[in-house]
Design a protein around this motif. Structure first.
Motif, short mmCIF file in Angstrom:
data_model
loop_
_atom_site.label_atom_id
_atom_site.label_comp_id
_atom_site.label_asym_id
_atom_site.label_seq_id
_atom_site.Cartn_x
_atom_site.Cartn_y
_atom_site.Cartn_z
N ALA A 1 0.84 -1.19 0.00
CA ALA A 1 0.00 0.00 0.00
C ALA A 1 0.87 1.25 0.00
O ALA A 1 0.56 2.24 -0.64
CB ALA A 1 -0.92 -0.01 1.22
N LEU A 2 1.97 1.18 0.74
CA LEU A 2 2.89 2.32 0.79
C LEU A 2 3.45 2.58 -0.60
O LEU A 2 3.51 3.70 -1.06
CB LEU A 2 4.02 2.03 1.79
CG LEU A 2 5.08 3.11 1.95
CD1 LEU A 2 4.46 4.41 2.44
CD2 LEU A 2 6.17 2.66 2.91
N ALA A 3 3.86 1.48 -1.25
CA ALA A 3 4.42 1.60 -2.59
C ALA A 3 3.39 2.22 -3.54
O ALA A 3 3.71 3.12 -4.31
CB ALA A 3 4.86 0.23 -3.09
N ALA A 4 2.15 1.75 -3.41
CA ALA A 4 1.10 2.28 -4.28
C ALA A 4 0.90 3.77 -4.01
O ALA A 4 0.74 4.56 -4.94
CB ALA A 4 -0.20 1.52 -4.04
N PRO B 1 0.02 7.75 4.21
CA PRO B 1 1.13 7.11 3.48
C PRO B 1 0.95 5.60 3.41
O PRO B 1 1.32 4.99 2.41
CB PRO B 1 2.36 7.48 4.32
CG PRO B 1 1.95 8.71 5.07
CD PRO B 1 0.48 8.60 5.31
N VAL B 2 0.43 4.99 4.46
CA VAL B 2 0.04 3.58 4.40
C VAL B 2 -1.46 3.54 4.68
O VAL B 2 -1.90 3.59 5.82
CB VAL B 2 0.81 2.74 5.44
CG1 VAL B 2 0.37 1.29 5.38
CG2 VAL B 2 2.31 2.84 5.18
N PRO B 3 -2.26 3.47 3.64
CA PRO B 3 -3.72 3.61 3.82
C PRO B 3 -4.37 2.50 4.63
O PRO B 3 -5.39 2.73 5.28
CB PRO B 3 -4.26 3.63 2.38
CG PRO B 3 -3.09 4.03 1.54
CD PRO B 3 -1.88 3.45 2.22
N VAL C 1 -6.22 6.93 15.63
CA VAL C 1 -5.35 6.81 14.46
C VAL C 1 -4.65 8.12 14.17
O VAL C 1 -4.99 9.17 14.71
CB VAL C 1 -6.14 6.35 13.22
CG1 VAL C 1 -6.77 4.99 13.45
CG2 VAL C 1 -7.20 7.37 12.84
N ARG C 2 -3.65 8.02 13.30
CA ARG C 2 -2.99 9.21 12.76
C ARG C 2 -3.62 9.51 11.41
O ARG C 2 -3.88 8.60 10.63
CB ARG C 2 -1.50 8.92 12.55
CG ARG C 2 -0.76 8.58 13.82
CD ARG C 2 0.68 8.17 13.51
NE ARG C 2 1.49 8.16 14.71
CZ ARG C 2 2.28 7.15 15.08
NH1 ARG C 2 2.37 6.08 14.33
NH2 ARG C 2 2.98 7.23 16.18
N VAL C 3 -3.84 10.79 11.15
CA VAL C 3 -4.39 11.19 9.86
C VAL C 3 -3.45 12.23 9.27
O VAL C 3 -3.18 13.25 9.88
CB VAL C 3 -5.81 11.75 10.02
CG1 VAL C 3 -6.32 12.27 8.69
CG2 VAL C 3 -6.75 10.68 10.56
N ASN C 4 -2.93 11.93 8.09
CA ASN C 4 -1.86 12.77 7.55
C ASN C 4 -2.34 13.94 6.71
O ASN C 4 -1.63 14.92 6.54
CB ASN C 4 -0.88 11.93 6.75
CG ASN C 4 0.53 12.46 6.86
OD1 ASN C 4 0.97 12.82 7.95
ND2 ASN C 4 1.23 12.54 5.74
N SER C 5 -3.52 13.82 6.12
CA SER C 5 -4.07 14.95 5.36
C SER C 5 -5.57 14.74 5.24
O SER C 5 -6.08 13.69 5.61
CB SER C 5 -3.42 15.06 3.98
OG SER C 5 -3.64 13.87 3.25
N SER D 1 6.06 5.67 12.98
CA SER D 1 5.51 5.56 11.63
C SER D 1 6.60 5.44 10.58
O SER D 1 6.33 5.12 9.44
CB SER D 1 4.64 6.78 11.33
OG SER D 1 5.44 7.94 11.28
N GLY D 2 7.86 5.72 10.97
CA GLY D 2 8.91 5.77 9.96
C GLY D 2 8.96 7.11 9.25
O GLY D 2 9.82 7.35 8.40
N LEU D 3 8.03 8.00 9.60
CA LEU D 3 7.95 9.31 8.95
C LEU D 3 8.25 10.42 9.94
O LEU D 3 8.09 11.60 9.64
CB LEU D 3 6.55 9.51 8.37
CG LEU D 3 6.10 8.42 7.40
CD1 LEU D 3 4.61 8.50 7.13
CD2 LEU D 3 6.88 8.54 6.10
N GLN D 4 8.67 10.04 11.16
CA GLN D 4 8.93 11.04 12.18
C GLN D 4 10.43 11.25 12.28
O GLN D 4 11.20 10.30 12.40
CB GLN D 4 8.41 10.54 13.53
CG GLN D 4 6.92 10.27 13.55
CD GLN D 4 6.57 9.23 14.60
OE1 GLN D 4 7.06 8.11 14.58
NE2 GLN D 4 5.71 9.61 15.51
#
Lengths: 311, 273
Positions: free
Chosen positions: B15-18, B97-99, B119-123, B194-197
């Protein structure tokens, strides 16, 4: 918000007139709250393109050898206008630029003072807070205050950090800086001028503007006695009217934060979920505050996550 | 078991790749490309999914107070007389980023469990709960949530603090209500990175490390099992309803992406009740 709109419109018109007339930077209005201690009152509002991020109280202290700046406002434009206000009063060098914490409304003006030779001063945790959140703030606030203002903002890391306490010598007067445990943020710093017993409390003191919890509510409540014991006569709060009596200026904030904590603890004990608590906690105190709806639910959410682990 | 975990992790990663690929680039450029058709193909093999608000109940805030801690509550229940059973609920946050946020699988008698989590919501994004019934049909409820930055919001605590308490669990039986004769809460101290922090000191990104599996049993009966991704908020928190089955205790087992396991057991009776 409507309450302030006429003030804002007036401010914007005054700004436009000022810049049209002289083409140079219009000095920020400042008030000498004590001899040699100047402060500017930011609007009690959210940051916007219209107010150029000018929503925090900022100021400066003039000694025999030079000047210390306390916070720089929510845009480089505000920072430049603060610099113009300083230059309208003294030609002495700017020795220090102190940031009371990492929030954009207090640090986005820093770039106006880069190259002045001033040391940038902050809490020991300020470097990591700016490193972690700076890029996030630049991105998020682009939507809020617009490209023109954000384009020139630079996150300036401190060159001098305060472990616990630090004295800054301005010549003939010194400022006492104190780094606090996590409260409003995890890098709150206060600036005390013993000569005039004036305290720049940063956002450890909110007056009128609802306090915002972005560090630790528990920590903030635990700090109050020590904060109130600072031997100041007057305070410049981070938000609210300038030069209020100390420590009386803390009363409403303390009542709100302890009320919020008690409400949240009650919701947790009853097993009510975080979203219910966010809607209801602190509501009995709403009439005492401006921007309540902008921050209360978020404060309650943060408080819930902090207190729910208590035994 | 190991194979299935690996495969599931591959789906979360896929999903991340997509998301990183062309499908999302258009959305970022403001062309409003809808990621859902691709996500539906990826997670549900393109099987038909019906919007079914009568079957799927889903509460999510229209605007999040804190994008890194967005409370969501959901359940699914066939109408009275319908013999079908809910076997799985899938939570999808389209624009993250990972739906694929989490998949909840239920025991034989627990399909109507209500789950509340954070949950975390990115946008700004559509968030979906997809219920799978034992006849293979898929039913969905969708909410639009306004929030931003939840996945990349820096942790409040330092990493050292987070690691010092990592794995602590807290379990509570909550007061019964008319709607739920039993409700309980399981909390786990875990940074769920998340790997994004960005790490505050090193300015490097903290590697993703999160709870990927969790199972709750009432006695020998599975209440629910969860497979999660990075969209579950720091200190994962699950509230769930249950029908008391006479068992004396609840057991919870969890595992994070490093293979570290966490477990605990608690009395099924309420304190003081």
């Amino acid at each position: 918000m409507r309450y302030f709109s006429s003030t804002l419109v007036g401010l914007v018109l005054a700004l436009a007139a000022g810049s049209a007339q002289c083409g140079s930077v219009e000095p920020l209005p400042v008030r000498e709250v004590a001899p040699g201690v100047f402060a500017h009152a930011g609007a009690i509002a959210l940051m916007s393109e219209e107010n150029a991020g000018d929503i925090a109280n900022i100021g400066f202290v003039v000694g025999e050898n030079g000047v210390a700046v306390v916070d720089t406002g929510g845009s480089v434009e505000v920072g430049r206008r603060l610099l113009a206000a300083i230059r309208a009063r003294t030609a002495k060098p700017i020795l220090y630029v102190v940031n009371t914490h990492e929030h954009p409304d207090h640090v986005f003006g820093d770039a106006a003072f880069e190259g002045s030779g001033a040391a940038f001063v902050g809490h020991r945790n300020l470097p990591r807070a700016l490193a972690a959140r700076g890029p996030f703030y630049l991105k998020a606030f682009r939507k809020i205050i617009g490209d023109r203002l954000v384009d020139e903002v630079r996150i300036v890391p401190p060159t001098l950090t305060v472990e616990n306490r630090l004295t800054l010598d301005l010549g003939g007067r010194s400022l006492e800086l104190r780094a606090w445990p996590p409260a409003h943020t995890d890098c709150d710093l206060t600036v005390f001028d013993p000569a005039t017993r004036t305290l720049f409390a940063g956002d450890l003191a909110f007056v009128g503007h609802l306090p915002v919890v972005d560090g630790s509510l528990k920590g903030w409540l635990a700090n109050f006695d020590a904060l109130a014991a600072v031997p100041a006569e007057r305070v410049v709060p981070g938000h609210g009217p300038l030069a209020l009596p100390w420590p009386e200026a803390l009363q409403n904030e303390r009542a709100y934060l302890s009320g919020l904590a008690n409400d949240v603890k009650g919701f947790i004990a009853r097993g009510d979920p975080v979203d219910s608590a966010a809607k209801a906690a602190g509501q009995s105190l709403r009439d005492s505050w401006m921007l309540f709806d902008a921050y209360n639910a978020r404060n309650a959410t943060a408080a819930y996550a902090e207190y729910e682990w208590d035994p | 078991m190991v194979r299935s975990i690996t495969r599931r992790r591959a789906v979360f990663a896929l999903a991340l790749a997509a998301a990183a690929g062309g499908g999302r680039a258009g959305a970022r450029a403001g062309q409003d490309a809808d990621p859902w058709p691709e996500l539906q193909r990826l997670f549900f093999g393109g099987r038909p999914i019906v919007e079914d608000p009568a079957m799927v109940r889903f509460e999510a805030p229209a605007r999040a107070e804190d994008a890194a801690l967005v409370p969501m509550s959901f359940s699914a229940k066939p109408p009275p007389g319908d013999p079908r059973r809910v076997i799985r609920l899938t939570l999808v946050i389209d624009e993250n980023p990972v739906p694929l946020a989490a998949v909840f699988t239920f025991g034989d008698k627990t399909g109507d469990t209500r789950i509340s989590t954070r949950v975390r919501v990115n946008s700004y994004t559509n968030v979906r709960v997809v219920a799978e019934l034992d006849d293979g049909s898929l039913h969905m409820a969708t909410r639009y949530v306004k929030a931003a930055g939840g996945c990349s919001a820096p942790m409040v605590k330092s990493m050292e603090e987070a690691l010092a308490t990592l794995g602590q669990m807290k379990f509570r039986i909550l007061p019964p209500t008319a709607e739920a004769p039993g409700e309980a809460l399981i909390m786990i101290r875990h940074p769920n990175n998340s790997g994004l922090q960005m790490d505050q000191m090193t300015r490097l990104y903290t590697p993703a490390r999160y709870i990927e599996k969790l199972a709750v049993h009432q006695g020998d009966e599975l209440v629910f099992a969860m497979e999660g991704g990075i969209s579950i908020a720091e200190d994962p928190n699950f509230r769930f309803t249950f029908k008391p089955n006479g068992a004396k205790e609840f057991r919870v087992e969890a595992q994070d992406t490093t293979g570290k396991t966490f477990s605990g057991a608690w009395p099924a009776a309420r304190d003081g009740a």
